[in-house]
Design an enzyme around this catalytic site. Structure first.
Site, mmCIF file in Angstrom:
data_model
loop_
_atom_site.group_PDB
_atom_site.id
_atom_site.type_symbol
_atom_site.label_atom_id
_atom_site.label_comp_id
_atom_site.label_asym_id
_atom_site.label_seq_id
_atom_site.Cartn_x
_atom_site.Cartn_y
_atom_site.Cartn_z
ATOM 1 N N GLU A 172 0.791 -1.231 0.000
ATOM 2 C CA GLU A 172 0.000 0.000 0.000
ATOM 3 C C GLU A 172 0.827 1.288 0.000
ATOM 4 O O GLU A 172 0.739 2.081 0.954
ATOM 5 C CB GLU A 172 -0.950 0.034 1.204
ATOM 6 C CG GLU A 172 -2.083 -0.945 1.131
ATOM 7 C CD GLU A 172 -3.164 -0.665 2.187
ATOM 8 O OE1 GLU A 172 -3.098 0.362 2.882
ATOM 9 O OE2 GLU A 172 -4.086 -1.492 2.300
ATOM 10 N N GLU A 379 -5.338 -8.613 1.366
ATOM 11 C CA GLU A 379 -5.972 -8.198 2.622
ATOM 12 C C GLU A 379 -7.444 -7.906 2.400
ATOM 13 O O GLU A 379 -7.822 -7.321 1.392
ATOM 14 C CB GLU A 379 -5.363 -6.904 3.181
ATOM 15 C CG GLU A 379 -4.037 -7.045 3.849
ATOM 16 C CD GLU A 379 -3.480 -5.699 4.325
ATOM 17 O OE1 GLU A 379 -4.258 -4.798 4.690
ATOM 18 O OE2 GLU A 379 -2.251 -5.561 4.297
HETATM 19 C C1 PNW Z 1 -4.175 -1.616 5.482
HETATM 20 N N1 PNW Z 1 -8.444 2.668 3.312
HETATM 21 O O1 PNW Z 1 -4.268 -0.215 5.526
HETATM 22 C C2 PNW Z 1 -2.787 -2.004 5.936
HETATM 23 O O2 PNW Z 1 -2.105 -2.744 4.953
HETATM 24 C C3 PNW Z 1 -2.743 -2.718 7.256
HETATM 25 O O3 PNW Z 1 -1.465 -2.580 7.841
HETATM 26 C C4 PNW Z 1 -3.843 -2.197 8.152
HETATM 27 O O4 PNW Z 1 -3.754 -2.695 9.452
HETATM 28 C C5 PNW Z 1 -5.148 -2.603 7.523
HETATM 29 O O5 PNW Z 1 -5.232 -2.181 6.167
HETATM 30 C C6 PNW Z 1 -6.377 -2.109 8.262
HETATM 31 O O6 PNW Z 1 -6.417 -0.713 8.276
HETATM 32 C C7 PNW Z 1 -5.346 0.455 4.977
HETATM 33 O O7 PNW Z 1 -8.602 3.879 3.660
HETATM 34 C C8 PNW Z 1 -5.398 1.818 5.138
HETATM 35 O O8 PNW Z 1 -9.203 2.117 2.469
HETATM 36 C C9 PNW Z 1 -6.414 2.557 4.586
HETATM 37 C C10 PNW Z 1 -7.408 1.926 3.868
HETATM 38 C C11 PNW Z 1 -7.365 0.561 3.685
HETATM 39 C C12 PNW Z 1 -6.329 -0.181 4.257
#
Ligand code: PNW
Length: 496
Positions: A172, A379
């Site tokens: 990401e 994920e």
């Molecule tokens: C991911 N959104 O982050 C990360 O890869 C993980 O480390 C994190 O714990 C997990 O998702 C849950 O948050 C994201 O805004 C951050 O769509 C933002 C978003 C999605 C995933």
């Protein structure tokens, strides 16, 4: 309601991977042990106000000391694969130079433990824990960090290339650029708004250099990278809403996927002021767009976008920044903001639960990228506050996380149907789905208040307790294996 585990299992094609995911900084703790150097995140998390209620990542789930027990819980769960990340500051403290042997040793033990238990390792090389020294030299604003990532990738390729089945170079980059460099919500806490654009390019270059390092080391595992993808949905048929959603799509999705999958930044990005003021060698694009064995997609939710100023939330400030700059290109959509979905179930994070958009995400990817490699959902998951029910007579505890269970079931079902013959994204070869997360963990600036795990973690005692969703995933895997064994028996019976 959701589909039964047995019916869901029947939708799973042969060879499909069911897994769970974590990341080093979110679970390991032991930040000062065995020669680990500091990460930018260590100091960021110690800043007053940076993390909800001042939660500390120093212990996290204590996975570093409980690794064998955690692998036993993976084994009990029955997953085909476990996605974890290598901690850069453990393996290469300071971000340069030779590997720290004690740091390598932990992952040696983890990989051996996984393989001894029949669990296929998927390793993320970089999941946000940049060594502090590199952050102090500008972090991803500094082109040099991309080369450091390439060198670090060569170290892990050499040490673990024989055992890792699937490699994710970076996780990401969109979240790092937006939260870490544009809005200051994640380490290193910079608030550069559109000035953060170099961090996009440098992370993508780092990804490409990591792919080169893995290919040069001739690792037998499959190589890919992971982008988060959120379908952008206009709030209404108003053309300004549509244009606003298009700009969000450019800035959050296509900015990161187009270079990797097509070798080119989107035209509207190339026409923007922030792009023309950033110089980079054209050869970078070839490094960034090297062929991949799979493309990792993190899908959590869609985003609804409306024209007009919002309530000063982070997404709206990004919208303003992007809108005002892109307005110079004639798009005319400035400013805009993220809208809520009043009819949707909402997670503890406030994220809308919209499983149907899992199919939209896959369909859009297939339409946009004719050369899309096989896709892995690296994920997907949901944070909900959990309730522990104690049964005094049997002295057992039960965590009825029906909403998380339903989220996972609905999303996996949607992904499987969308990519099956006749599905809306049938051209996508979907190889697997990894639940975020194996266990409750340190959710970055939300601390321990957003539990995503199949396993509950008591952050006082560090005790792990399986939730209903853990037992559901276990049952799903059992049903799938039973169905496969039955198919095999039939196949053998009909062969003369
Ligand atoms: C991911 N959104 O982050 C990360 O890869 C993980 O480390 C994190 O714990 C997990 O998702 C849950 O948050 C994201 O805004 C951050 O769509 C933002 C978003 C999605 C995933």
């Amino acid at each position: 309601m959701h589909i039964t585990a047995k019916d869901l299992a029947a939708l799973i094609p042969a060879g499909f991977t069911l897994g769970v995911a974590t990341a080093a900084f979110q679970i390991e703790g032991a930040l000062d042990e065995d020669g680990r150097g500091p990460a930018g995140w260590d100091t960021f998390a110690a800043r007053p106000g940076a993390i909800v209620e001042g939660h500390s990542p120093v212990v996290a789930t204590d996975h570093y000391h409980r690794m064998p027990q955690d692998v036993a819980l993976l084994k009990q769960l029955g997953v085909d694969s476990y996605r974890f990340s290598f901690a850069w500051p453990r393996i290469q403290p300071g971000g340069t130079g030779p590997a720290n042997r004690a740091g390598l040793a932990f992952y040696d033990r983890l990989l051996d433990e996984l393989l001894a238990n029949g669990i296929s390792p998927m390793a993320t090389i970089y999941h946000w824990d940049t060594p502090l020294e590199l952050d102090e030299a500008g972090g991803w604003m500094n082109r040099d960090t991309a080369y450091r990532l390439g060198e670090y990738a060569a170290l892990v390729a050499e040490a673990f290339g024989d055992r890792v089945a699937r490699w994710v170079t970076i996780n990401e980059p969109a979240t790092v650029s937006a939260n870490g460099y544009a809005f200051g919500l994640h380490s290193p806490g910079r608030e550069l708004a559109l000035g953060a654009f170099p961090t996009v390019h440098h992370q993508l270059l780092g990804h490409g250099l990591a792919v080169q390092a893995l290919r040069a080391a001739k690792v037998p595992g499959e190589i890919g990278m992971t982008n988060v993808y959120s379908p952008m949905v206009p709030n209404s048929i108003n053309p300004l809403d549509k244009i606003s959603a298009g700009i969000m799509d450019l800035g959050q999705n296509r900015l990161y996927a187009d270079p990797v999958l097509t070798g080119k930044y989107p035209d509207l990005i190339r026409a923007a002021k922030f792009f023309s003021s950033f110089e980079h060698p054209e050869e970078d694009m070839e490094i960034i767009s090297q062929p991949l064995d799979f493309y990792g997609l993190n899908y959590y939710m869609p985003t609804k976008v409306a024209a007009g100023p919002g309530g000063g939330t982070v997404p709206s400030s990004m919208a303003e920044a992007m809108g005002s700059d892109l307005s110079a290109t004639g798009s005319g959509a400035t400013p805009f903001h993220v809208e809520t979905w009043p009819e949707a179930d909402i997670t503890a994070y406030g994220w809308p639960v919209k499983p149907e958009y899992m199919a939209v995400a896959l369909k859009e990817m297939a339409e946009r990228y004719p050369n899309l490699p096989p896709v892995i959902i690296t994920e997907g998951g949901a944070s909900f506050e959990d309730i522990i029910v104690r049964d005094k007579s049997t002295n057992t505890r039960f965590i009825p996380d029906e909403r998380r269970l339903k989220y996972l079931s609905d999303h996996l079902e949607t992904a499987l149907r969308a990519t099956a013959p006749g599905g809306v994204a049938e051209s996508v070869e979907l190889l697997g789905y990894y639940v975020w997360s194996f266990l409750d963990n340190f959710e970055w600036s939300a601390g321990y208040n957003q539990p995503f795990g199949l396993l509950h973690v008591d952050f006082e005692t560090l005790e792990r307790t399986p939730k209903a969703s853990y037992f559901w995933f276990q049952e799903l895997i059992e049903e799938r294996d039973l169905a496969a064994a039955a198919d095999l028996a039939i196949a053998q019976a009909v062969v003369p």
